[in-house]
Design a protein around this motif. Structure first.
Motif, PDB file in Angstrom:
ATOM      1  N   LYS A  64      -5.718  20.720 -23.754  1.00  0.00           N
ATOM      2  CA  LYS A  64      -6.822  20.723 -22.788  1.00  0.00           C
ATOM      3  C   LYS A  64      -6.353  20.150 -21.457  1.00  0.00           C
ATOM      4  CE  LYS A  64     -10.544  20.258 -26.163  1.00  0.00           C
ATOM      5  NZ  LYS A  64     -11.696  19.442 -26.601  1.00  0.00           N
ATOM      6  N   ILE A  65      -6.851  20.759 -20.374  1.00  0.00           N
ATOM      7  CA  ILE A  65      -6.535  20.284 -19.023  1.00  0.00           C
ATOM      8  C   ILE A  65      -7.834  19.759 -18.419  1.00  0.00           C
ATOM      9  CG2 ILE A  65      -5.703  20.933 -16.738  1.00  0.00           C
ATOM     10  CD1 ILE A  65      -4.076  23.122 -18.103  1.00  0.00           C
ATOM     11  N   GLN A  74      -0.822  21.081 -13.159  1.00  0.00           N
ATOM     12  CA  GLN A  74      -1.423  20.500 -14.354  1.00  0.00           C
ATOM     13  C   GLN A  74      -1.007  21.257 -15.620  1.00  0.00           C
ATOM     14  OE1 GLN A  74      -3.409  20.485 -11.453  1.00  0.00           O
ATOM     15  NE2 GLN A  74      -3.038  18.295 -11.354  1.00  0.00           N
ATOM     16  N   VAL A  75      -0.838  22.564 -15.496  1.00  0.00           N
ATOM     17  CA  VAL A  75      -0.390  23.371 -16.649  1.00  0.00           C
ATOM     18  C   VAL A  75       1.033  22.983 -17.039  1.00  0.00           C
ATOM     19  CG1 VAL A  75       0.091  25.713 -17.477  1.00  0.00           C
ATOM     20  CG2 VAL A  75      -1.907  25.292 -16.051  1.00  0.00           C
ATOM     21  N   SER A  80       5.060  22.006 -23.643  1.00  0.00           N
ATOM     22  CA  SER A  80       5.886  21.292 -24.623  1.00  0.00           C
ATOM     23  C   SER A  80       7.363  21.663 -24.513  1.00  0.00           C
ATOM     24  CB  SER A  80       5.379  21.592 -26.051  1.00  0.00           C
ATOM     25  OG  SER A  80       5.345  22.990 -26.280  1.00  0.00           O
ATOM     26  N   SER A  81       7.708  22.579 -23.618  1.00  0.00           N
ATOM     27  CA  SER A  81       9.106  22.961 -23.415  1.00  0.00           C
ATOM     28  C   SER A  81       9.583  22.471 -22.050  1.00  0.00           C
ATOM     29  CB  SER A  81       9.265  24.486 -23.526  1.00  0.00           C
ATOM     30  OG  SER A  81       8.374  25.138 -22.652  1.00  0.00           O
ATOM     31  N   ASP A  82      10.869  22.675 -21.769  1.00  0.00           N
ATOM     32  CA  ASP A  82      11.474  22.183 -20.529  1.00  0.00           C
ATOM     33  C   ASP A  82      10.906  22.934 -19.322  1.00  0.00           C
ATOM     34  OD1 ASP A  82      13.201  20.796 -18.833  1.00  0.00           O
ATOM     35  OD2 ASP A  82      14.674  22.410 -18.924  1.00  0.00           O
ATOM     36  N   THR A  83      10.424  22.186 -18.325  1.00  0.00           N
ATOM     37  CA  THR A  83       9.789  22.796 -17.145  1.00  0.00           C
ATOM     38  C   THR A  83      10.576  22.544 -15.861  1.00  0.00           C
ATOM     39  OG1 THR A  83       8.428  20.816 -16.799  1.00  0.00           O
ATOM     40  CG2 THR A  83       7.478  22.571 -18.160  1.00  0.00           C
TER      41      THR A  83
END
Length: 202
Positions: A64-65, A74-75, A80-83
């Motif tokens: 949830k955001i 915010q996304v 859960s992965s490398d951004t």
């Protein structure tokens, strides 16, 4: 898109005040359509790039955001992965898509102010300010609410306060027709009558 459209309008104000005799020649319909299409194409390509980069990210189920508008930053925070690549592209694109339009607006208004300083007639100055007054009001509202939203989210981390600024920022296009219609004499007279009636009471 608003950034680029406000820049195009600032350029139109610059041409109207600094080169009034050549306004119709410079700001012809074909050139205006070309400016809008270029703005749309730039925004479309940047949005497509964001979407393609988001495809490579993973998210947990039930994420949830806590924001009314789902902003890209915010996304990325809840992925859960490398951004790292996404964040770099986001910073570069934000710099390019915000710095160039803001620079264009500031340059246009610096030229307008310089031209106003050279005018000797008070009436000419009033007409020149009247030409760009509505646009200046919309620019202040757009960038003021955007800056307020980003500063409030960065300083307070309050999603509620940030959402208030976001709502005003996203809702400002609803005020644009009213702001631009104030240039109309009949609208100004009607507003003056309404305000004087409200001031005098029932």
């Amino acid at each position: 898109m608003d950034n680029f459209l406000l820049t195009v309008m600032a350029y139109a104000c610059f041409v109207a005040i600094c080169h009034p005799l050549n306004y119709l020649l410079i700001m012809n319909p074909h050139f205006c359509v070309l400016l809008v299409l270029m703005s749309w194409l730039i925004v479309f390509c940047s949005s497509l790039l964001y979407i393609l980069l988001m495809e490579r990210l993973n998210f947990s189920i039930g994420t949830k955001i806590p924001h009314f508008f789902c902003k890209l930053a915010q996304v990325l925070k809840v992925a859960s992965s490398d951004t790292l690549i996404n964040n770099i592209i986001l910073l570069v694109a934000t710099a390019l898509l915000c710095v160039f339009p803001v620079t264009g607006i500031l340059f246009s208004y610096s030229q307008i102010i310089s031209s106003l300083m050279r005018m000797s007639s008070t009436e000419s100055k009033y007409k020149a300010f009247y030409t760009c007054g509505s646009h200046l009001c919309v620019v202040s509202l757009f960038y003021g609410t955007a800056l307020g939203g980003y500063l409030s989210s960065a300083v307070t981390h309050s999603s509620k306060r940030s959402s208030h600024f976001s709502n005003v920022h996203r809702g400002h296009p609803l005020l644009n027709p009213f702001i631009y219609s104030l240039r109309n004499k009949d609208v100004k007279e009607a507003l003056g009558r309404l305000l004087s009636r409200a001031a005098s009471g029932p």
